[in-house]
Design a protein around this motif. Structure first.
Motif, PDB file in Angstrom:
ATOM      1  N   GLU A  63       0.853  -1.181   0.000  1.00 37.43           N
ATOM      2  CA  GLU A  63       0.000   0.000   0.000  1.00 37.43           C
ATOM      3  C   GLU A  63       0.893   1.235   0.000  1.00 37.43           C
ATOM      4  OE1 GLU A  63      -3.672   0.028   0.919  1.00 37.43           O
ATOM      5  OE2 GLU A  63      -3.374  -1.944  -0.022  1.00 37.43           O
ATOM      6  N   THR A  64       0.389   2.321  -0.569  1.00 36.81           N
ATOM      7  CA  THR A  64       1.126   3.577  -0.477  1.00 36.81           C
ATOM      8  C   THR A  64       0.172   4.672  -0.020  1.00 36.81           C
ATOM      9  OG1 THR A  64       0.677   4.035  -2.802  1.00 36.81           O
ATOM     10  CG2 THR A  64       2.782   3.002  -2.293  1.00 36.81           C
ATOM     11  N   SER A  65       0.754   5.663   0.637  1.00 36.46           N
ATOM     12  CA  SER A  65      -0.072   6.766   1.124  1.00 36.46           C
ATOM     13  C   SER A  65       0.776   8.020   1.208  1.00 36.46           C
ATOM     14  CB  SER A  65      -0.630   6.414   2.505  1.00 36.46           C
ATOM     15  OG  SER A  65      -1.254   7.557   3.066  1.00 36.46           O
ATOM     16  N   TYR A  66       0.106   9.171   1.071  1.00 39.54           N
ATOM     17  CA  TYR A  66       0.791  10.451   1.273  1.00 39.54           C
ATOM     18  C   TYR A  66       0.440  11.043   2.643  1.00 39.54           C
ATOM     19  CZ  TYR A  66       0.975  10.168  -3.869  1.00 39.54           C
ATOM     20  OH  TYR A  66       1.156   9.757  -5.154  1.00 39.54           O
ATOM     21  N   ASP A  67      -0.421  10.341   3.356  1.00 41.27           N
ATOM     22  CA  ASP A  67      -1.003  10.930   4.568  1.00 41.27           C
ATOM     23  C   ASP A  67      -0.598  10.136   5.807  1.00 41.27           C
ATOM     24  OD1 ASP A  67      -2.472  12.093   6.529  1.00 41.27           O
ATOM     25  OD2 ASP A  67      -4.429  11.780   5.578  1.00 41.27           O
ATOM     26  N   LEU A  68       0.411  10.630   6.510  1.00 43.37           N
ATOM     27  CA  LEU A  68       0.937   9.916   7.672  1.00 43.37           C
ATOM     28  C   LEU A  68      -0.117   9.773   8.770  1.00 43.37           C
ATOM     29  CD1 LEU A  68       3.375   8.639   9.076  1.00 43.37           C
ATOM     30  CD2 LEU A  68       4.101  10.906   9.785  1.00 43.37           C
ATOM     31  N   ASP A  69      -0.867  10.849   9.018  1.00 38.45           N
ATOM     32  CA  ASP A  69      -1.826  10.824  10.125  1.00 38.45           C
ATOM     33  C   ASP A  69      -2.906   9.770   9.943  1.00 38.45           C
ATOM     34  OD1 ASP A  69      -0.878  12.872  11.918  1.00 38.45           O
ATOM     35  OD2 ASP A  69      -1.265  14.253  10.261  1.00 38.45           O
ATOM     36  N   ALA A  70      -3.228   9.447   8.675  1.00 37.45           N
ATOM     37  CA  ALA A  70      -4.267   8.449   8.433  1.00 37.45           C
ATOM     38  C   ALA A  70      -3.743   7.032   8.631  1.00 37.45           C
ATOM     39  CB  ALA A  70      -4.789   8.603   7.002  1.00 37.45           C
ATOM     40  N   VAL A  71      -2.434   6.840   8.462  1.00 40.34           N
ATOM     41  CA  VAL A  71      -1.873   5.483   8.467  1.00 40.34           C
ATOM     42  C   VAL A  71      -1.478   5.022   9.866  1.00 40.34           C
ATOM     43  CG1 VAL A  71       0.086   4.086   7.662  1.00 40.34           C
ATOM     44  CG2 VAL A  71      -1.103   5.616   6.074  1.00 40.34           C
ATOM     45  N   PRO A  75      -2.360   5.432  13.081  1.00 43.48           N
ATOM     46  CA  PRO A  75      -3.177   4.883  14.183  1.00 43.48           C
ATOM     47  C   PRO A  75      -3.467   3.391  14.042  1.00 43.48           C
ATOM     48  CG  PRO A  75      -4.092   6.939  13.380  1.00 43.48           C
ATOM     49  CD  PRO A  75      -3.047   6.529  12.396  1.00 43.48           C
ATOM     50  N   LYS A  76      -3.375   2.848  12.819  1.00 42.68           N
ATOM     51  CA  LYS A  76      -3.658   1.425  12.612  1.00 42.68           C
ATOM     52  C   LYS A  76      -2.403   0.565  12.624  1.00 42.68           C
ATOM     53  CE  LYS A  76      -5.936   2.640   8.941  1.00 42.68           C
ATOM     54  NZ  LYS A  76      -6.510   2.628   7.617  1.00 42.68           N
ATOM     55  N   ALA A  77      -1.241   1.212  12.642  1.00 49.76           N
ATOM     56  CA  ALA A  77       0.008   0.461  12.472  1.00 49.76           C
ATOM     57  C   ALA A  77       0.407  -0.283  13.740  1.00 49.76           C
ATOM     58  CB  ALA A  77       1.121   1.416  12.062  1.00 49.76           C
ATOM     59  N   ASP A  78       1.070  -1.439  13.553  1.00 54.46           N
ATOM     60  CA  ASP A  78       1.641  -2.172  14.682  1.00 54.46           C
ATOM     61  C   ASP A  78       3.117  -1.824  14.874  1.00 54.46           C
ATOM     62  OD1 ASP A  78      -0.639  -4.023  15.369  1.00 54.46           O
ATOM     63  OD2 ASP A  78      -0.387  -4.499  13.258  1.00 54.46           O
ATOM     64  N   ALA A  79       3.742  -1.372  13.797  1.00 46.75           N
ATOM     65  CA  ALA A  79       5.121  -0.878  13.886  1.00 46.75           C
ATOM     66  C   ALA A  79       5.263   0.278  12.906  1.00 46.75           C
ATOM     67  CB  ALA A  79       6.124  -1.976  13.549  1.00 46.75           C
ATOM     68  N   VAL A  80       5.971   1.309  13.335  1.00 48.77           N
ATOM     69  CA  VAL A  80       6.223   2.468  12.472  1.00 48.77           C
ATOM     70  C   VAL A  80       7.724   2.601  12.297  1.00 48.77           C
ATOM     71  CG1 VAL A  80       5.956   4.959  12.182  1.00 48.77           C
ATOM     72  CG2 VAL A  80       4.166   3.640  13.333  1.00 48.77           C
ATOM     73  N   MET A  81       8.167   2.528  11.049  1.00 46.50           N
ATOM     74  CA  MET A  81       9.590   2.646  10.786  1.00 46.50           C
ATOM     75  C   MET A  81       9.860   3.956  10.076  1.00 46.50           C
ATOM     76  SD  MET A  81      12.022   0.205   8.496  1.00 46.50           S
ATOM     77  CE  MET A  81      11.304  -1.217   9.252  1.00 46.50           C
ATOM     78  N   MET A  82      10.668   4.801  10.692  1.00 47.72           N
ATOM     79  CA  MET A  82      11.001   6.088  10.101  1.00 47.72           C
ATOM     80  C   MET A  82      12.300   5.952   9.315  1.00 47.72           C
ATOM     81  SD  MET A  82       8.407   7.572  11.289  1.00 47.72           S
ATOM     82  CE  MET A  82       8.709   9.171  10.526  1.00 47.72           C
ATOM     83  N   ALA A 117       1.185  10.019  20.100  1.00 50.43           N
ATOM     84  CA  ALA A 117       0.042   9.806  20.984  1.00 50.43           C
ATOM     85  C   ALA A 117      -1.124   9.119  20.284  1.00 50.43           C
ATOM     86  CB  ALA A 117      -0.410  11.151  21.561  1.00 50.43           C
ATOM     87  N   THR A 118      -1.139   9.117  18.963  1.00 51.58           N
ATOM     88  CA  THR A 118      -2.235   8.462  18.238  1.00 51.58           C
ATOM     89  C   THR A 118      -1.961   6.973  17.963  1.00 51.58           C
ATOM     90  OG1 THR A 118      -1.380   8.903  16.005  1.00 51.58           O
ATOM     91  CG2 THR A 118      -2.680  10.652  17.029  1.00 51.58           C
ATOM     92  N   ASP A 127      -1.352   1.060  21.755  1.00 52.32           N
ATOM     93  CA  ASP A 127      -0.488   0.880  22.923  1.00 52.32           C
ATOM     94  C   ASP A 127       0.735   0.008  22.654  1.00 52.32           C
ATOM     95  OD1 ASP A 127      -2.041   2.459  24.437  1.00 52.32           O
ATOM     96  OD2 ASP A 127      -3.175   0.832  25.393  1.00 52.32           O
ATOM     97  N   HIS A 128       0.567  -1.005  21.793  1.00 51.48           N
ATOM     98  CA  HIS A 128       1.666  -1.960  21.592  1.00 51.48           C
ATOM     99  C   HIS A 128       2.593  -1.563  20.445  1.00 51.48           C
ATOM    100  CE1 HIS A 128      -1.397  -3.289  18.663  1.00 51.48           C
ATOM    101  NE2 HIS A 128      -0.344  -3.533  17.918  1.00 51.48           N
ATOM    102  N   THR A 129       2.267  -0.478  19.746  1.00 46.49           N
ATOM    103  CA  THR A 129       3.020  -0.128  18.535  1.00 46.49           C
ATOM    104  C   THR A 129       4.447   0.285  18.875  1.00 46.49           C
ATOM    105  OG1 THR A 129       0.987   0.567  17.497  1.00 46.49           O
ATOM    106  CG2 THR A 129       3.023   1.354  16.499  1.00 46.49           C
TER     107      THR A 129
END
Lengths: 195, 327
Positions: B208-216, B218-225, B256-257, B260-262
């Motif tokens: 999947e691709t997105s331009y909108d970080l705020d939308a993605v 809250p559903k993520a289990d891991a966020v890699m910058m 903050a969005t 808890d486990h992300t």
């Protein structure tokens, strides 16, 4: 060598069962008592099973010790894969868990537990692995089956069953925890395997 | 496993899981008094680094040394490489020295592939980052870190876990390798980036691709910058650094969005204040330091599986233990 006829039960797949669940249970009970007797109790003992079938055997010996002495002997596992002398002869082997009890092994009496003692090479590897974990006061060896044909000056301190075998035979140990059933069977095979 | 590790796509799910499980055993070594294993005694591992890298090189070096291999470091600066020697001649030199594995980092995409398939060397080749193409051991260590944190609450796998990879995807070999490997392991990957920093053909990656970080997130289990690789940029990919961080940076408000486990990850080196703020990087969710520790364990696992036996372990190898395989 003249193989002594073991109390054999023929089975459908050409193997003969030499120890059944009750035989194994009795052997483990005796080994547990012998370990306690030799070491005058369970103080400073650590049981380390060699994966995969040494580990459930070590746990069962510890359970018996707990019911006899009321002391919980630490149980762990020691993987010897990377210390084997035949590592380079086969494709890279999968590692098994090594789990040293939190108290460590320094100054303790370590009892290595394995299912079958054969060439002695696994135990040599285990002794090497052990020195990198710590310095035990003493190391002893308990095995369910000793099938002979040693290639190194190694012997077991506690043996469940001495099983004279020919090199063409294979010994198959099945344990409740891994195989769903307790048994020791001898399989006839022409191919030389697993040395 | 194949004889070389050139791309995360070379790994089947079975191979990748074998690496993760092996890395798990390797990691327990860090708790022992003697942090050394004898598995690669007498083998030679050459670190061939045409591009600057500190953490990847020392990570490979530590991994090889903990497995008792001999390590030769060969970096571009101050060597014959800076005097104009070709890759071929360097490779022939390494072959003559008897290298069993060559760990290569190169600025040109495909250089490790060339080295592996040219017939110049007989050794195993491990890609430690080639241009903007791939960095498979980084993907493995990222997957290992996720598996340790997310696996226990997901049946021991990464199946169905949502992973957001955010930032400069265009210049990131880490993003490509991760996208390939994480999909092999069953995870759902979403790449988040400004439109200018998506590579051509990203739609064929299966993510999947997105331009909108705020939308993605809250559903993520891991966020890699990902780091914005300004050294590889010679055009206007975004107006200002400040605008980039406001739209694509991870700060306390966005953190903050998260669920808890992300967990929050970064392959390093970080630019604090650009793609990630200091409070996020130092927060409880951040596993960035752990990624470094896991990197050594994963590289040990890869070197062991490639060099430990007579041939690489894995899907093509014979079964490891048969009943009665006693000695």
């Amino acid at each position: 060598m003249c193989a002594q006829p073991a109390p054999a039960t023929p089975t459908t797949d050409g193997s003969r069962t030499v120890l059944d669940a009750r035989d194994i249970s009795r052997a483990l009970t005796r080994i547990s008592h012998e370990i306690l007797e030799r070491n005058r109790g369970a103080a400073d003992l650590v049981l380390l099973g060699i994966p995969s079938r040494g580990v459930p055997l070590a746990q069962r010996i510890a359970e018996r010790m707990a019911s006899v002495e009321g002391v919980h002997v630490p149980v762990g596992s020691l993987d010897v894969t990377m210390y084997r002398d035949d590592l380079r002869l086969k494709p890279a082997r999968t590692l098994m868990p090594t789990d040293i009890p939190s108290g460590g092994i320094d100054g303790k009496t370590v009892v290595l537990v394995d299912d079958v003692l054969y060439s002695g090479r696994t135990i040599r590897a285990a002794l090497d692995a052990l020195t990198e974990v710590g310095r035990p006061k003493a190391v002893q060896l308990a095995v369910l089956v000793d099938r002979g044909h040693r290639e190194l000056p190694i012997r077991a301190d506690f043996v469940g069953k001495n099983l004279p075998t020919s090199l063409a035979e294979r010994v198959r140990v099945s344990l409740e925890a891994l195989d769903g059933v307790d048994s020791v069977a001898i399989l006839e095979t022409i191919k030389e395997t697993g040395r | 496993m194949k004889r070389h590790l050139l791309s995360a796509a070379d790994l089947t799910r079975e191979d990748a899981e074998l690496v993760l499980q092996t890395a798990d055993e390797m990691r327990s070594l860090a708790d022992r008094p003697i942090k050394k294993l004898p598995a690669l005694r007498g083998r030679t591992v050459v670190n061939l680094f045409f591009e600057d890298s500190t953490r990847t090189r020392i990570s490979f070096e530590a991994a090889a040394k903990r497995l008792s291999a001999d390590v030769i470091n060969f970096s571009a600066k101050g060597s014959s490489l800076s005097k104009g020697e070709s890759l071929k001649d360097t490779a022939l030199t390494l072959e003559a020295m008897g290298a069993d594995a060559v760990v290569i980092r190169h600025g040109a995409s495909g250089a490790p592939h060339r080295l592996a398939h040219s017939g110049w060397v007989r050794s195993s080749v491990v890609n430690a980052g080639d241009g903007t193409h791939e960095h498979p051991t980084q993907a493995l260590l990222d997957a290992f870190t996720m598996w340790r944190h997310l696996g226990p609450r997901n049946g021991g796998t990464l199946d169905g876990q949502r992973i957001a990879i955010v930032g400069d995807v265009l210049h990131s070999r880490v993003a490509r390798s991760n996208a390939l490997l994480l999909q092999t392991l069953g995870a759902e990957v979403t790449l988040v980036s400004p439109p200018t920093l998506f590579p051509v053909g990203v739609e064929t990656w299966g993510v999947e691709t997105s331009y909108d970080l705020d939308a993605v997130i809250p559903k993520a289990d891991a966020v890699m910058m990902l780091r914005v690789q300004r050294e590889r940029m010679n055009g206007g990919f975004f107006p200002t650094a400040r605008e980039y961080s406001r739209r694509y940076g991870l700060d306390g408000r966005r953190m903050a969005t998260l669920q808890d486990h992300t967990i929050v990850m970064h392959p390093g080196p970080m630019v604090r204040g650009m793609e990630i703020t200091a409070d996020v990087a130092d927060s409880q969710r951040s596993v960035i330091v752990e990624q470094v520790t896991n990197g050594v364990a994963v590289r040990m696992a890869v070197l062991y599986l490639l060099l430990g036996g007579s041939e690489p372990a894995g899907s093509l190898a014979e079964p490891v233990e048969t009943p009665g395989d006693h000695s």
